[in-house]
Write a protein that holds these residues in place. Structure first.
Motif, PDB file in Angstrom:
ATOM      1  N   MET A   1       1.080  -0.779  -0.304  1.00  0.00           N
ATOM      2  CA  MET A   1       0.196  -0.050   0.021  1.00  0.00           C
ATOM      3  C   MET A   1       0.783   0.971   0.061  1.00  0.00           C
ATOM      4  N   ARG A   2       0.906   2.440  -1.303  1.00  0.00           N
ATOM      5  CA  ARG A   2       1.587   3.442  -1.104  1.00  0.00           C
ATOM      6  C   ARG A   2       0.815   4.856  -0.518  1.00  0.00           C
ATOM      7  N   ILE A   3       1.410   5.300   0.198  1.00  0.00           N
ATOM      8  CA  ILE A   3       0.944   6.648   0.735  1.00  0.00           C
ATOM      9  C   ILE A   3       1.340   8.101   0.557  1.00  0.00           C
ATOM     10  N   PHE A   4       0.426   8.784   0.856  1.00  0.00           N
ATOM     11  CA  PHE A   4       0.756  10.181   0.609  1.00  0.00           C
ATOM     12  C   PHE A   4       1.186  10.493   1.136  1.00  0.00           C
ATOM     13  N   VAL A   5       1.516  11.436   2.503  1.00  0.00           N
ATOM     14  CA  VAL A   5       1.213  12.493   3.081  1.00  0.00           C
ATOM     15  C   VAL A   5       1.452  14.299   2.792  1.00  0.00           C
ATOM     16  N   ASN A   6       0.958  15.269   2.625  1.00  0.00           N
ATOM     17  CA  ASN A   6       1.755  16.193   3.045  1.00  0.00           C
ATOM     18  C   ASN A   6       1.954  17.396   3.453  1.00  0.00           C
ATOM     19  N   ASN A   7       3.622  17.238   3.384  1.00  0.00           N
ATOM     20  CA  ASN A   7       4.157  17.975   4.369  1.00  0.00           C
ATOM     21  C   ASN A   7       4.823  17.410   5.581  1.00  0.00           C
ATOM     22  N   VAL A   8       5.399  15.967   5.638  1.00  0.00           N
ATOM     23  CA  VAL A   8       5.810  15.658   6.405  1.00  0.00           C
ATOM     24  C   VAL A   8       6.022  15.881   7.708  1.00  0.00           C
ATOM     25  N   ASP A   9       7.225  17.793   7.345  1.00  0.00           N
ATOM     26  CA  ASP A   9       7.491  18.055   8.296  1.00  0.00           C
ATOM     27  C   ASP A   9       6.701  18.970   9.419  1.00  0.00           C
ATOM     28  N   ASP A  63      -2.640   4.998  -2.816  1.00  0.00           N
ATOM     29  CA  ASP A  63      -3.964   4.103  -2.866  1.00  0.00           C
ATOM     30  C   ASP A  63      -4.199   4.679  -0.863  1.00  0.00           C
ATOM     31  N   VAL A  64      -3.525   5.433  -0.306  1.00  0.00           N
ATOM     32  CA  VAL A  64      -3.425   6.491   1.096  1.00  0.00           C
ATOM     33  C   VAL A  64      -3.518   8.109   0.360  1.00  0.00           C
ATOM     34  N   VAL A  65      -4.011   9.088   0.547  1.00  0.00           N
ATOM     35  CA  VAL A  65      -3.662  10.610   0.304  1.00  0.00           C
ATOM     36  C   VAL A  65      -4.644  11.052   1.684  1.00  0.00           C
ATOM     37  N   VAL A  66      -2.983  11.849   2.399  1.00  0.00           N
ATOM     38  CA  VAL A  66      -3.802  12.384   3.162  1.00  0.00           C
ATOM     39  C   VAL A  66      -3.218  14.359   3.439  1.00  0.00           C
ATOM     40  N   TYR A  67      -4.431  14.948   3.492  1.00  0.00           N
ATOM     41  CA  TYR A  67      -3.778  16.550   3.500  1.00  0.00           C
ATOM     42  C   TYR A  67      -4.162  17.121   4.866  1.00  0.00           C
ATOM     43  N   ASP A  68      -3.414  17.660   5.459  1.00  0.00           N
ATOM     44  CA  ASP A  68      -3.808  18.276   6.787  1.00  0.00           C
ATOM     45  C   ASP A  68      -4.304  20.100   6.135  1.00  0.00           C
ATOM     46  N   LEU A  69      -5.300  20.171   6.245  1.00  0.00           N
ATOM     47  CA  LEU A  69      -5.311  21.842   6.038  1.00  0.00           C
ATOM     48  C   LEU A  69      -4.540  23.027   7.220  1.00  0.00           C
ATOM     49  N   HIS A  70      -4.186  22.063   8.491  1.00  0.00           N
ATOM     50  CA  HIS A  70      -3.860  23.407   9.095  1.00  0.00           C
ATOM     51  C   HIS A  70      -1.821  23.273   8.427  1.00  0.00           C
ATOM     52  N   ASP A  71      -2.014  22.921   7.287  1.00  0.00           N
ATOM     53  CA  ASP A  71      -0.351  23.212   7.291  1.00  0.00           C
ATOM     54  C   ASP A  71      -0.362  23.110   5.102  1.00  0.00           C
ATOM     55  N   ALA A  72      -1.415  22.528   4.696  1.00  0.00           N
ATOM     56  CA  ALA A  72      -1.719  22.686   3.360  1.00  0.00           C
ATOM     57  C   ALA A  72      -1.462  24.139   2.516  1.00  0.00           C
ATOM     58  N   ASP A  73      -0.846  24.046   1.453  1.00  0.00           N
ATOM     59  CA  ASP A  73      -1.118  25.163   0.597  1.00  0.00           C
ATOM     60  C   ASP A  73      -2.362  25.239  -0.106  1.00  0.00           C
ATOM     61  N   LEU A  74      -3.972  25.991   0.263  1.00  0.00           N
ATOM     62  CA  LEU A  74      -4.908  25.715  -0.379  1.00  0.00           C
ATOM     63  C   LEU A  74      -4.956  25.674  -2.199  1.00  0.00           C
ATOM     64  N   GLU A  75      -4.185  26.593  -2.477  1.00  0.00           N
ATOM     65  CA  GLU A  75      -4.188  26.626  -4.377  1.00  0.00           C
ATOM     66  C   GLU A  75      -3.987  24.787  -4.909  1.00  0.00           C
ATOM     67  N   GLU A  76      -2.919  24.586  -4.268  1.00  0.00           N
ATOM     68  CA  GLU A  76      -1.894  23.618  -4.421  1.00  0.00           C
ATOM     69  C   GLU A  76      -2.926  22.229  -4.143  1.00  0.00           C
ATOM     70  N   LEU A  89      -8.459   7.049 -12.712  1.00  0.00           N
ATOM     71  CA  LEU A  89      -7.988   6.059 -11.830  1.00  0.00           C
ATOM     72  C   LEU A  89      -8.396   4.902 -12.550  1.00  0.00           C
ATOM     73  N   HIS A  90      -7.672   3.146 -11.932  1.00  0.00           N
ATOM     74  CA  HIS A  90      -7.625   2.131 -11.889  1.00  0.00           C
ATOM     75  C   HIS A  90      -7.466   1.590 -10.573  1.00  0.00           C
ATOM     76  N   HIS A  91      -7.233   2.376  -9.972  1.00  0.00           N
ATOM     77  CA  HIS A  91      -7.610   1.896  -8.565  1.00  0.00           C
ATOM     78  C   HIS A  91      -8.317   2.504  -7.340  1.00  0.00           C
ATOM     79  N   ARG A  92      -8.665   1.744  -6.553  1.00  0.00           N
ATOM     80  CA  ARG A  92      -9.487   2.872  -5.271  1.00  0.00           C
ATOM     81  C   ARG A  92      -8.176   3.580  -4.756  1.00  0.00           C
TER      82      ARG A  92
END
Length: 238
Positions: A1-9, A63-76, A89-92
């Motif tokens: 399972m591949r996971i993307f997390v915005n602004n990991v720092d 497969d999993v994408v996590v965005y935290d609005l407290h640190d996110a760039d809203l335009e991005e 998309l070809h996967h869930r």
């Protein structure tokens, strides 16, 4: 399972990576600063956000994408959401947005009565009181020749007791009804969270756009503190 997390720092993202590592050892994400020591060691790769095409491709491949609005760039974030809405998309995918309870700050409240626990019946004491009332009634009848005085006293005592009970009850106690997930259509944000509400709506619409391949979730967090945030600094100093 591949996971993307915005602004990991970031503060919340770093804590999330520590927990998500238990589910998958393939975590990628972006960074908001240049301090390498703030990047969690379990993150395998940092995706440069300046390369937009590469960023969108990395997000769509997870497969999993996590965005935290407290640190996110809203335009991005809006760009990522628009890309997911039009891409095939070809996967869930599970898309998790960490938002704030401030989006619900001005939602109209409902109230409900607090249930009152009925006292357990004491049969023995009731019977004793009834016997006492009976004996007292006989004594009153014996002392009153025609019995009318006893009846009058009884009626006066009953009416006084009823009035005292009604006065002690008063209006019913109320409490706010809890808001549920299905009440999200009624949410009214505080002025500073208007744009956050629009982002939440875009995230929730991914389910309809992708025919069920994307499962969106919006998590309403409280006020983050404990790692340099100044939200409660004044209270802690006091």
């Amino acid at each position: 399972m591949r996971i993307f997390v915005n602004n990991v720092d970031g503060f919340l993202a770093g804590a999330l990576c520590a927990d998500l590592w238990k589910l998958s050892h393939h975590i990628v994400g972006t960074r908001k600063g240049r301090q390498d020591d703030l990047i969690p060691p379990m993150v395998k790769r940092i995706v440069p956000r300046v390369e937009v095409r590469r960023l969108l491709k990395a997000v769509a491949a997870c497969d999993v994408v996590v965005y935290d609005l407290h640190d996110a760039d809203l335009e991005e974030l809006e760009l990522v959401l628009r890309s997911l809405q039009v891409s095939e998309l070809h996967h869930r995918m599970t898309f998790i947005l960490v938002s704030s309870v401030g989006v619900w700050a001005r939602t109209q409240r409902g109230y409900e009565e607090i249930p009152v626990a009925e006292p357990e019946g004491n049969t023995g004491s009731d019977e004793t009181e009834a016997e006492g009332d009976g004996e007292g009634g006989e004594a009153a009848e014996a002392s009153t020749p025609d019995g009318e005085g006893g009846e009058g006293d009884g009626e006066g005592g009953a009416s006084a007791a009823d009035a005292a009970a009604a006065a002690s009850e008063g209006p019913p106690a109320l409490r706010p009804t809890a808001l549920r997930s299905e009440d999200y259509t009624r949410r009214v944000p505080a002025p500073k969270f208007q744009e956050w509400k629009a982002i939440e709506t875009q995230v929730l619409s991914l389910k309809a756009k992708q025919g069920g391949l994307v499962r969106p979730y919006v998590v309403c967090a409280g006020v983050p503190y404990g790692n340099g945030e100044d939200a409660f600094l004044g209270l802690f100093k006091a």
